[in-house]
Design a protein around this motif. Structure first.
Motif, PDB file in Angstrom:
ATOM      1  N   LEU A   1       0.825  -1.204   0.000  1.00  0.00           N
ATOM      2  CA  LEU A   1       0.000   0.000   0.000  1.00  0.00           C
ATOM      3  C   LEU A   1       0.861   1.257   0.000  1.00  0.00           C
ATOM      4  O   LEU A   1       0.628   2.183  -0.781  1.00  0.00           O
ATOM      5  N   VAL A   2       1.890   1.284   0.844  1.00  0.00           N
ATOM      6  CA  VAL A   2       2.769   2.452   0.919  1.00  0.00           C
ATOM      7  C   VAL A   2       3.537   2.626  -0.387  1.00  0.00           C
ATOM      8  O   VAL A   2       3.639   3.734  -0.919  1.00  0.00           O
ATOM      9  N   ARG A   3       4.061   1.526  -0.936  1.00  0.00           N
ATOM     10  CA  ARG A   3       4.842   1.615  -2.172  1.00  0.00           C
ATOM     11  C   ARG A   3       4.001   2.016  -3.376  1.00  0.00           C
ATOM     12  O   ARG A   3       4.529   2.595  -4.334  1.00  0.00           O
ATOM     13  N   SER A   4       2.716   1.726  -3.357  1.00  0.00           N
ATOM     14  CA  SER A   4       1.851   2.082  -4.490  1.00  0.00           C
ATOM     15  C   SER A   4       1.127   3.412  -4.263  1.00  0.00           C
ATOM     16  O   SER A   4       0.343   3.831  -5.103  1.00  0.00           O
ATOM     17  N   SER A   5       1.400   4.079  -3.164  1.00  0.00           N
ATOM     18  CA  SER A   5       0.753   5.359  -2.863  1.00  0.00           C
ATOM     19  C   SER A   5       1.502   6.515  -3.526  1.00  0.00           C
ATOM     20  O   SER A   5       2.659   6.365  -3.921  1.00  0.00           O
ATOM     21  N   PRO A   6       0.867   7.668  -3.642  1.00  0.00           N
ATOM     22  CA  PRO A   6       1.554   8.839  -4.176  1.00  0.00           C
ATOM     23  C   PRO A   6       2.778   9.231  -3.336  1.00  0.00           C
ATOM     24  O   PRO A   6       3.723   9.824  -3.857  1.00  0.00           O
ATOM     25  N   LEU A   7       2.777   8.888  -2.073  1.00  0.00           N
ATOM     26  CA  LEU A   7       3.909   9.199  -1.207  1.00  0.00           C
ATOM     27  C   LEU A   7       5.194   8.553  -1.730  1.00  0.00           C
ATOM     28  O   LEU A   7       6.268   9.139  -1.646  1.00  0.00           O
ATOM     29  N   ALA A   8       5.080   7.358  -2.271  1.00  0.00           N
ATOM     30  CA  ALA A   8       6.258   6.651  -2.778  1.00  0.00           C
ATOM     31  C   ALA A   8       6.911   7.412  -3.921  1.00  0.00           C
ATOM     32  O   ALA A   8       8.136   7.381  -4.067  1.00  0.00           O
ATOM     33  N   ASN A   9       6.122   8.087  -4.734  1.00  0.00           N
ATOM     34  CA  ASN A   9       6.684   8.861  -5.841  1.00  0.00           C
ATOM     35  C   ASN A   9       7.218  10.211  -5.376  1.00  0.00           C
ATOM     36  O   ASN A   9       8.204  10.708  -5.904  1.00  0.00           O
ATOM     37  N   GLN A  10       6.569  10.806  -4.392  1.00  0.00           N
ATOM     38  CA  GLN A  10       6.956  12.141  -3.934  1.00  0.00           C
ATOM     39  C   GLN A  10       8.088  12.117  -2.919  1.00  0.00           C
ATOM     40  O   GLN A  10       8.934  13.001  -2.918  1.00  0.00           O
ATOM     41  N   GLU A  11       8.083  11.146  -2.032  1.00  0.00           N
ATOM     42  CA  GLU A  11       9.058  11.097  -0.931  1.00  0.00           C
ATOM     43  C   GLU A  11       9.640   9.698  -0.736  1.00  0.00           C
ATOM     44  O   GLU A  11       9.513   9.102   0.335  1.00  0.00           O
ATOM     45  N   PRO A  12      10.330   9.152  -1.732  1.00  0.00           N
ATOM     46  CA  PRO A  12      10.871   7.795  -1.558  1.00  0.00           C
ATOM     47  C   PRO A  12      11.905   7.704  -0.445  1.00  0.00           C
ATOM     48  O   PRO A  12      12.001   6.684   0.235  1.00  0.00           O
ATOM     49  N   LEU A  13      12.683   8.752  -0.236  1.00  0.00           N
ATOM     50  CA  LEU A  13      13.692   8.714   0.823  1.00  0.00           C
ATOM     51  C   LEU A  13      13.057   8.721   2.209  1.00  0.00           C
ATOM     52  O   LEU A  13      13.583   8.112   3.142  1.00  0.00           O
ATOM     53  N   LEU A  14      11.923   9.386   2.348  1.00  0.00           N
ATOM     54  CA  LEU A  14      11.219   9.401   3.630  1.00  0.00           C
ATOM     55  C   LEU A  14      10.795   7.989   4.022  1.00  0.00           C
ATOM     56  O   LEU A  14      10.937   7.588   5.180  1.00  0.00           O
ATOM     57  N   ILE A  15      10.304   7.236   3.060  1.00  0.00           N
ATOM     58  CA  ILE A  15       9.885   5.854   3.331  1.00  0.00           C
ATOM     59  C   ILE A  15      11.084   5.032   3.814  1.00  0.00           C
ATOM     60  O   ILE A  15      10.986   4.282   4.789  1.00  0.00           O
ATOM     61  N   GLU A  16      12.227   5.183   3.161  1.00  0.00           N
ATOM     62  CA  GLU A  16      13.426   4.451   3.579  1.00  0.00           C
ATOM     63  C   GLU A  16      13.894   4.889   4.959  1.00  0.00           C
ATOM     64  O   GLU A  16      14.309   4.060   5.769  1.00  0.00           O
ATOM     65  N   LEU A  17      13.827   6.172   5.241  1.00  0.00           N
ATOM     66  CA  LEU A  17      14.226   6.650   6.569  1.00  0.00           C
ATOM     67  C   LEU A  17      13.331   6.086   7.663  1.00  0.00           C
ATOM     68  O   LEU A  17      13.805   5.729   8.751  1.00  0.00           O
ATOM     69  N   VAL A  18      12.046   5.994   7.393  1.00  0.00           N
ATOM     70  CA  VAL A  18      11.120   5.419   8.379  1.00  0.00           C
ATOM     71  C   VAL A  18      11.460   3.956   8.620  1.00  0.00           C
ATOM     72  O   VAL A  18      11.490   3.492   9.763  1.00  0.00           O
ATOM     73  N   LYS A  19      11.755   3.215   7.558  1.00  0.00           N
ATOM     74  CA  LYS A  19      12.117   1.800   7.715  1.00  0.00           C
ATOM     75  C   LYS A  19      13.415   1.644   8.511  1.00  0.00           C
ATOM     76  O   LYS A  19      13.521   0.766   9.377  1.00  0.00           O
ATOM     77  N   ILE A  20      14.396   2.480   8.202  1.00  0.00           N
ATOM     78  CA  ILE A  20      15.669   2.409   8.921  1.00  0.00           C
ATOM     79  C   ILE A  20      15.465   2.727  10.398  1.00  0.00           C
ATOM     80  O   ILE A  20      15.986   2.032  11.276  1.00  0.00           O
ATOM     81  N   ARG A  21      14.700   3.774  10.683  1.00  0.00           N
ATOM     82  CA  ARG A  21      14.471   4.152  12.088  1.00  0.00           C
ATOM     83  C   ARG A  21      13.703   3.062  12.831  1.00  0.00           C
ATOM     84  O   ARG A  21      14.017   2.753  13.985  1.00  0.00           O
ATOM     85  N   ALA A  22      12.712   2.474  12.193  1.00  0.00           N
ATOM     86  CA  ALA A  22      11.961   1.383  12.828  1.00  0.00           C
ATOM     87  C   ALA A  22      12.886   0.212  13.126  1.00  0.00           C
ATOM     88  O   ALA A  22      12.786  -0.425  14.186  1.00  0.00           O
TER      89      ALA A  22
END
Length: 55
Positions: free
Chosen positions: A26-47
């Motif tokens: 869901l996250v990867r197919s959302s508009p967020l993935a296109n606009q802020e891909p680095l944010l998604i990676e940072l969240v995964k790293i922090r988690a």
């Protein structure tokens, strides 16, 4: 420091892996993935850091 044995989440919560995979999809197919891909990676790293695992 001694490592604690990891929990077997699959047996504790059946379907958890499938649900987490669905959330990731869901996250990867959302508009967020296109606009802020680095944010998604940072969240995964922090988690991973919070959970004490290597991502």
């Amino acid at each position: 420091m001694e490592m604690q044995p990891r929990l077997d989440y699959g047996s504790l919560v059946p379907g958890l892996g499938r649900a987490m995979g669905g959330l990731d999809h869901l996250v990867r197919s959302s508009p967020l993935a296109n606009q802020e891909p680095l944010l998604i990676e940072l969240v995964k790293i922090r988690a991973s850091q919070i959970n004490g695992c290597a991502y």
